[in-house]
Design a protein around this motif. Structure first.
Motif, PDB file in Angstrom:
ATOM      1  N   VAL A 181       0.465  -1.592   0.548  1.00  0.00           N
ATOM      2  CA  VAL A 181       0.473   0.011   0.277  1.00  0.00           C
ATOM      3  C   VAL A 181       1.317   1.179   0.173  1.00  0.00           C
ATOM      4  O   VAL A 181       0.601   1.981  -0.741  1.00  0.00           O
ATOM      5  CB  VAL A 181      -1.458  -0.114   1.146  1.00  0.00           C
ATOM      6  CG1 VAL A 181      -1.750   1.525   1.077  1.00  0.00           C
ATOM      7  CG2 VAL A 181      -2.259  -1.637   1.142  1.00  0.00           C
ATOM      8  N   ILE A 182       1.900   1.410   0.940  1.00  0.00           N
ATOM      9  CA  ILE A 182       2.676   2.958   1.538  1.00  0.00           C
ATOM     10  C   ILE A 182       3.300   2.586  -0.294  1.00  0.00           C
ATOM     11  O   ILE A 182       3.220   4.096  -0.936  1.00  0.00           O
ATOM     12  CB  ILE A 182       4.074   2.103   2.427  1.00  0.00           C
ATOM     13  CG1 ILE A 182       3.572   2.699   3.282  1.00  0.00           C
ATOM     14  CG2 ILE A 182       5.225   3.031   1.598  1.00  0.00           C
ATOM     15  CD1 ILE A 182       4.444   2.076   4.175  1.00  0.00           C
ATOM     16  N   GLY A 183       3.830   1.153  -1.393  1.00  0.00           N
ATOM     17  CA  GLY A 183       4.396   1.845  -2.189  1.00  0.00           C
ATOM     18  C   GLY A 183       2.926   2.540  -3.668  1.00  0.00           C
ATOM     19  O   GLY A 183       4.120   3.255  -3.950  1.00  0.00           O
ATOM     20  N   GLY A 212      -9.988  14.796  -6.301  1.00  0.00           N
ATOM     21  CA  GLY A 212     -10.922  13.984  -7.267  1.00  0.00           C
ATOM     22  C   GLY A 212     -10.265  14.293  -8.503  1.00  0.00           C
ATOM     23  O   GLY A 212     -10.482  14.040  -9.086  1.00  0.00           O
ATOM     24  N   ALA A 213      -9.256  14.340  -8.110  1.00  0.00           N
ATOM     25  CA  ALA A 213      -7.775  14.021  -9.371  1.00  0.00           C
ATOM     26  C   ALA A 213      -7.879  12.335  -9.438  1.00  0.00           C
ATOM     27  O   ALA A 213      -7.575  11.327  -8.651  1.00  0.00           O
ATOM     28  CB  ALA A 213      -6.197  14.898  -8.688  1.00  0.00           C
ATOM     29  N   ASP A 214      -7.251  12.191 -10.994  1.00  0.00           N
ATOM     30  CA  ASP A 214      -7.514  11.576 -11.180  1.00  0.00           C
ATOM     31  C   ASP A 214      -5.906  10.262 -10.497  1.00  0.00           C
ATOM     32  O   ASP A 214      -6.421   8.679 -10.329  1.00  0.00           O
ATOM     33  CB  ASP A 214      -6.434  10.918 -13.199  1.00  0.00           C
ATOM     34  CG  ASP A 214      -8.190  11.412 -13.077  1.00  0.00           C
ATOM     35  OD1 ASP A 214      -8.961  11.209 -13.159  1.00  0.00           O
ATOM     36  OD2 ASP A 214      -7.744  11.791 -14.445  1.00  0.00           O
ATOM     37  N   MET A 274      -5.519   5.176  -7.529  1.00  0.00           N
ATOM     38  CA  MET A 274      -4.836   4.587  -6.369  1.00  0.00           C
ATOM     39  C   MET A 274      -5.044   4.150  -5.380  1.00  0.00           C
ATOM     40  O   MET A 274      -5.078   2.500  -4.994  1.00  0.00           O
ATOM     41  CB  MET A 274      -3.722   5.245  -5.413  1.00  0.00           C
ATOM     42  CG  MET A 274      -2.620   4.793  -4.391  1.00  0.00           C
ATOM     43  SD  MET A 274      -3.201   5.212  -2.790  1.00  0.00           S
ATOM     44  CE  MET A 274      -4.046   6.642  -2.923  1.00  0.00           C
ATOM     45  N   LEU A 275      -6.489   4.781  -5.054  1.00  0.00           N
ATOM     46  CA  LEU A 275      -6.958   4.340  -4.355  1.00  0.00           C
ATOM     47  C   LEU A 275      -8.284   2.592  -4.413  1.00  0.00           C
ATOM     48  O   LEU A 275      -8.010   1.613  -3.844  1.00  0.00           O
ATOM     49  CB  LEU A 275      -8.415   5.163  -3.876  1.00  0.00           C
ATOM     50  CG  LEU A 275      -7.460   6.565  -2.617  1.00  0.00           C
ATOM     51  CD1 LEU A 275      -8.893   7.225  -2.679  1.00  0.00           C
ATOM     52  CD2 LEU A 275      -7.267   6.083  -1.385  1.00  0.00           C
ATOM     53  N   ALA A 309      -8.658  -3.284  -1.382  1.00  0.00           N
ATOM     54  CA  ALA A 309      -9.297  -4.674  -1.356  1.00  0.00           C
ATOM     55  C   ALA A 309      -7.932  -4.944   0.179  1.00  0.00           C
ATOM     56  O   ALA A 309      -7.882  -5.868   0.886  1.00  0.00           O
ATOM     57  CB  ALA A 309      -9.363  -5.876  -2.294  1.00  0.00           C
ATOM     58  N   LEU A 310      -7.100  -4.021  -0.029  1.00  0.00           N
ATOM     59  CA  LEU A 310      -5.264  -4.079   0.840  1.00  0.00           C
ATOM     60  C   LEU A 310      -5.802  -3.426   2.112  1.00  0.00           C
ATOM     61  O   LEU A 310      -5.257  -3.524   3.064  1.00  0.00           O
ATOM     62  CB  LEU A 310      -4.437  -3.646   0.068  1.00  0.00           C
ATOM     63  CG  LEU A 310      -4.143  -3.719  -1.316  1.00  0.00           C
ATOM     64  CD1 LEU A 310      -2.857  -3.015  -1.685  1.00  0.00           C
ATOM     65  CD2 LEU A 310      -4.174  -5.607  -0.877  1.00  0.00           C
TER      66      LEU A 310
END
Length: 100
Positions: free
Chosen positions: A18-20, A74-76, A81-82, A87-88
């Motif tokens: 997730v940090i990555g 709202g940025a791509d 990333m979300l 799921a993680l």
């Protein structure tokens, strides 16, 4: 100035992945209008102080204005990333603050 403290807890064993994903978007976020700071932090070895834990990290953000933060939300880059990390994650708590 707007401050954001996001406490992100990954499901066990997933924190580094997730940090990555968060680190991958740092350059894009830094390029966004109004971004003053966007960094990923983990526990420091600082003795007896409270720890966020081995599965948790904290994203610290500073924005020039609430409008800039709203545009960031709202940025791509962040939305993608979300989608990759949802799921993680075990938990996500976001505090949006302003100077007193």
């Amino acid at each position: 100035m707007i401050h954001v403290i996001a406490i992100i807890t990954a499901k066990p064993g997933n924190r580094e992945e997730v940090i990555g994903h968060f680190k991958a978007i740092v350059p894009a976020v830094h390029a966004e209008k109004g971004c003053i700071e966007y960094r990923i932090t983990v526990d420091a070895d600082a003795g007896p102080f409270a720890k966020v834990g081995t599965d948790t990290f904290v994203v610290i953000e500073k924005w020039q204005s609430m409008d800039d933060l709203k545009a960031h939300i709202g940025a791509d880059a962040g939305l993608q990333m979300l989608a990759k990390t949802e799921a993680l994650l075990a938990d996500r708590v976001v505090h949006i603050l302003e100077d007193a």
